[in-house]
Motif scaffolding. Structure first.
Motif, PDB file in Angstrom:
ATOM      1  N   UNK A 143      -9.641  10.444   4.131  1.00  0.00           N
ATOM      2  CA  UNK A 143      -8.238  10.307   4.538  1.00  0.00           C
ATOM      3  C   UNK A 143      -7.367  10.041   3.306  1.00  0.00           C
ATOM      4  N   UNK A 144      -6.141  10.580   3.337  1.00  0.00           N
ATOM      5  CA  UNK A 144      -5.193  10.369   2.230  1.00  0.00           C
ATOM      6  C   UNK A 144      -4.087   9.428   2.701  1.00  0.00           C
ATOM      7  N   UNK A 145      -3.803   8.394   1.904  1.00  0.00           N
ATOM      8  CA  UNK A 145      -2.747   7.437   2.264  1.00  0.00           C
ATOM      9  C   UNK A 145      -1.757   7.296   1.104  1.00  0.00           C
ATOM     10  N   UNK A 146      -0.559   6.845   1.458  1.00  0.00           N
ATOM     11  CA  UNK A 146       0.471   6.559   0.457  1.00  0.00           C
ATOM     12  C   UNK A 146       0.779   5.071   0.500  1.00  0.00           C
ATOM     13  N   UNK A 147       0.793   4.421  -0.678  1.00  0.00           N
ATOM     14  CA  UNK A 147       1.098   2.983  -0.786  1.00  0.00           C
ATOM     15  C   UNK A 147       2.335   2.832  -1.669  1.00  0.00           C
ATOM     16  N   UNK A 148       3.292   2.058  -1.201  1.00  0.00           N
ATOM     17  CA  UNK A 148       4.493   1.804  -2.009  1.00  0.00           C
ATOM     18  C   UNK A 148       4.907   0.351  -1.852  1.00  0.00           C
ATOM     19  N   UNK A 149       5.590  -0.191  -2.931  1.00  0.00           N
ATOM     20  CA  UNK A 149       6.076  -1.569  -2.931  1.00  0.00           C
ATOM     21  C   UNK A 149       7.570  -1.536  -3.209  1.00  0.00           C
ATOM     22  N   UNK A 150       8.328  -2.158  -2.313  1.00  0.00           N
ATOM     23  CA  UNK A 150       9.789  -2.135  -2.444  1.00  0.00           C
ATOM     24  C   UNK A 150      10.227  -2.724  -3.795  1.00  0.00           C
ATOM     25  N   UNK A 151      11.045  -1.916  -4.541  1.00  0.00           N
ATOM     26  CA  UNK A 151      11.581  -2.358  -5.827  1.00  0.00           C
ATOM     27  C   UNK A 151      10.637  -2.161  -6.977  1.00  0.00           C
ATOM     28  N   UNK A 152       9.456  -1.605  -6.709  1.00  0.00           N
ATOM     29  CA  UNK A 152       8.477  -1.409  -7.781  1.00  0.00           C
ATOM     30  C   UNK A 152       7.950   0.023  -7.708  1.00  0.00           C
ATOM     31  N   UNK A 153       8.749   0.949  -8.251  1.00  0.00           N
ATOM     32  CA  UNK A 153       8.390   2.362  -8.187  1.00  0.00           C
ATOM     33  C   UNK A 153       7.073   2.642  -8.886  1.00  0.00           C
ATOM     34  N   UNK A 154       6.782   1.850  -9.910  1.00  0.00           N
ATOM     35  CA  UNK A 154       5.554   2.074 -10.676  1.00  0.00           C
ATOM     36  C   UNK A 154       4.290   1.782  -9.865  1.00  0.00           C
ATOM     37  N   UNK A 155       4.448   1.096  -8.724  1.00  0.00           N
ATOM     38  CA  UNK A 155       3.297   0.774  -7.891  1.00  0.00           C
ATOM     39  C   UNK A 155       3.121   1.755  -6.722  1.00  0.00           C
ATOM     40  N   UNK A 156       3.973   2.766  -6.644  1.00  0.00           N
ATOM     41  CA  UNK A 156       3.810   3.791  -5.604  1.00  0.00           C
ATOM     42  C   UNK A 156       2.636   4.686  -5.967  1.00  0.00           C
ATOM     43  N   UNK A 157       1.803   4.964  -4.962  1.00  0.00           N
ATOM     44  CA  UNK A 157       0.598   5.733  -5.265  1.00  0.00           C
ATOM     45  C   UNK A 157       0.054   6.418  -4.017  1.00  0.00           C
ATOM     46  N   UNK A 158      -0.407   7.648  -4.227  1.00  0.00           N
ATOM     47  CA  UNK A 158      -1.177   8.352  -3.186  1.00  0.00           C
ATOM     48  C   UNK A 158      -2.643   8.287  -3.591  1.00  0.00           C
ATOM     49  N   UNK A 159      -3.483   8.028  -2.613  1.00  0.00           N
ATOM     50  CA  UNK A 159      -4.905   7.925  -2.923  1.00  0.00           C
ATOM     51  C   UNK A 159      -5.746   8.401  -1.741  1.00  0.00           C
ATOM     52  N   UNK A 160      -6.965   8.821  -2.042  1.00  0.00           N
ATOM     53  CA  UNK A 160      -7.917   9.275  -1.017  1.00  0.00           C
ATOM     54  C   UNK A 160      -9.046   8.258  -0.929  1.00  0.00           C
ATOM     55  N   UNK A 161      -9.452   7.963   0.285  1.00  0.00           N
ATOM     56  CA  UNK A 161     -10.565   7.035   0.482  1.00  0.00           C
ATOM     57  C   UNK A 161     -11.838   7.725   0.003  1.00  0.00           C
ATOM     58  N   UNK A 162     -12.494   7.085  -0.972  1.00  0.00           N
ATOM     59  CA  UNK A 162     -13.631   7.737  -1.639  1.00  0.00           C
ATOM     60  C   UNK A 162     -14.895   7.682  -0.769  1.00  0.00           C
ATOM     61  N   UNK A 163     -15.957   8.377  -1.215  1.00  0.00           N
ATOM     62  CA  UNK A 163     -17.190   8.416  -0.412  1.00  0.00           C
ATOM     63  C   UNK A 163     -17.785   7.051  -0.106  1.00  0.00           C
ATOM     64  N   UNK A 164     -17.426   6.040  -0.905  1.00  0.00           N
ATOM     65  CA  UNK A 164     -17.910   4.681  -0.635  1.00  0.00           C
ATOM     66  C   UNK A 164     -17.006   3.949   0.340  1.00  0.00           C
ATOM     67  N   UNK A 165     -15.933   4.622   0.803  1.00  0.00           N
ATOM     68  CA  UNK A 165     -15.026   3.996   1.758  1.00  0.00           C
ATOM     69  C   UNK A 165     -14.011   3.071   1.114  1.00  0.00           C
ATOM     70  N   UNK A 166     -13.745   3.260  -0.186  1.00  0.00           N
ATOM     71  CA  UNK A 166     -12.875   2.341  -0.905  1.00  0.00           C
ATOM     72  C   UNK A 166     -11.699   3.086  -1.543  1.00  0.00           C
ATOM     73  N   UNK A 167     -10.667   2.304  -1.912  1.00  0.00           N
ATOM     74  CA  UNK A 167      -9.542   2.824  -2.694  1.00  0.00           C
ATOM     75  C   UNK A 167      -9.339   1.909  -3.900  1.00  0.00           C
ATOM     76  N   UNK A 168      -8.709   2.450  -4.940  1.00  0.00           N
ATOM     77  CA  UNK A 168      -8.406   1.651  -6.128  1.00  0.00           C
ATOM     78  C   UNK A 168      -6.889   1.550  -6.256  1.00  0.00           C
TER      79      UNK A 168
END
Length: 370
Positions: free
Chosen positions: A31-56
């Motif tokens: 699954x692909x998810x998008x994570x963002x933090x209000x006021x912190x554009x540098x922390x916006x990130x799209x990521x895919x849940x890896x085969x181990x079931x984790x995200x970084x």
């Protein structure tokens, strides 16, 4: 029409339940998810849940995401980031699902393997397969998953009930919709199309309609119908059944056997009659009964001079007009096996031609010296 209703019901259920499903959906590998933090554009990130079931994620590192909802991930990230940011406002949105493959078999319109989204449920894939067929035993569908079987009552599910049976699907799931048992009854003997016939689950059929389905009776059919239902033999008069009299016209049940015996003893009627031919004799049969069974006389029939030829070569001339007008019983005699009734047209019938067309009456022809 049924297919349309099924599809519309499935679509409506999807729109009603989709928002709830999205909130409750547990993330899967891929699954692909998008994570963002209000006021912190540098922390916006799209990521895919890896085969181990984790995200970084920056500042947090690796966290487990599989089998968690987006709301749970959001809460976990907010707690971790609060060490670096005052009251962080985190949002986590699902962008796309990992594609899964499931198989649908049995009484659906298009069996096969289907690629679905990870949030799809049983009704979604049934819709992809074109819905169930008329022969489906919808109450007994089965979802097979990793060697386990989950019962699915599709009939109630399609009605909007038993929503707990609308399981969220997993990769490799198999859905099987069985065929319901065929209901049949057989008919043999003096019918035009003997054999076994399928009965409907939804619509009852009575004996007279079942006979019509088998092409009706032959000319050699007897006076009785024999029905064996639940190993119990029952006998009805043909005329009563064809007239749809309630006591002689039961509902045909699964496994019933119907037999129409041939006439053992017959009488014959020829000439100006709707259905000339041979009919089974019974001891109470009178001339009027025979005429009625043969469809009644034609308009040009001469009722004053009906010829009755007995088996012993005796000829009687019957004036049946007296029976109808004066109720004279001698004008409506009892018939005997082998009797031949001849209805003329104002004494103008060419009986040689009539017998020639019918055949098999040489002794009568000889008797008259033709």
């Amino acid at each position: 029409m049924k297919r349309r209703i099924i599809l519309i019901t499935a679509i409506l259920l999807f729109f009603i339940t989709a928002p709830i499903i999205a909130q409750q959906y547990k993330l899967n590998v891929g699954d692909r998810i998008n994570i963002s933090v209000w006021g912190h554009q540098d922390l916006s990130k799209e990521t895919i849940i890896d085969p181990d079931g984790r995200i970084s994620y920056p500042l947090v590192g690796s966290i487990k995401a599989e089998d968690k909802t987006t709301a749970e991930i959001r809460t976990e990230l907010q707690e971790a980031l609060s060490e670096y940011i005052i009251n962080p406002e985190v949002s986590v949105n699902l962008i796309s699902y990992r594609k899964l493959r499931v198989t649908v078999m049995g009484e659906v319109r298009q069996e096969g393997s289907y690629e679905i989204r990870a949030d799809n449920q049983v009704l979604d894939v049934i819709s992809l397969a074109g819905g169930i067929t008329e022969n489906a035993e919808a109450e007994a569908a089965v979802l097979q998953r990793q060697g386990k079987k989950l019962n699915v009552n599709l009939k109630e599910l399609l009605r909007g009930n038993n929503l707990e049976d609308n399981y969220q699907l997993q990769n490799g799931d198999q859905i099987f919709v069985p065929e319901r048992e065929r209901l049949t009854a057989s008919i043999q003997g003096e019918v035009k199309a003997p054999g076994q016939y399928e009965l409907s689950y939804d619509k009852e059929i009575r004996l007279n309609d079942f006979l019509a389905q088998a092409g009706s009776l032959t000319e050699n059919a007897g006076e009785k119908i024999r029905l064996i239902s639940n190993d119990k033999p029952i006998e009805f008069d043909v005329e009563d059944t064809l007239a749809a009299k309630k006591k002689a016209n039961p509902i045909v049940q699964d496994g019933d056997s119907i037999y129409i015996p041939s006439a053992l003893e017959e009488v014959t009627i020829l000439g100006e009659i709707a259905r000339p031919g041979s009919y089974e004799w019974n001891e109470n049969m009178r001339l009027a009964n025979l005429i009625a069974r043969a469809g009644n006389t034609k308009d040009r029939a001469n009722l004053e001079k009906i010829r009755l030829v007995r088996n012993n070569n005796e000829i009687q001339e019957i004036n049946m007009q007296k029976f109808f007008e004066e109720d004279e019983l001698t004008a409506n005699p009892k018939l005997q096996p082998g009797d031949l009734v001849m209805l003329g047209e104002d004494d103008s019938v060419d009986w040689t031609r009539v017998f020639f067309m019918f055949g098999g009456f040489n002794k009568i022809k000889d008797f008259f010296g033709w």
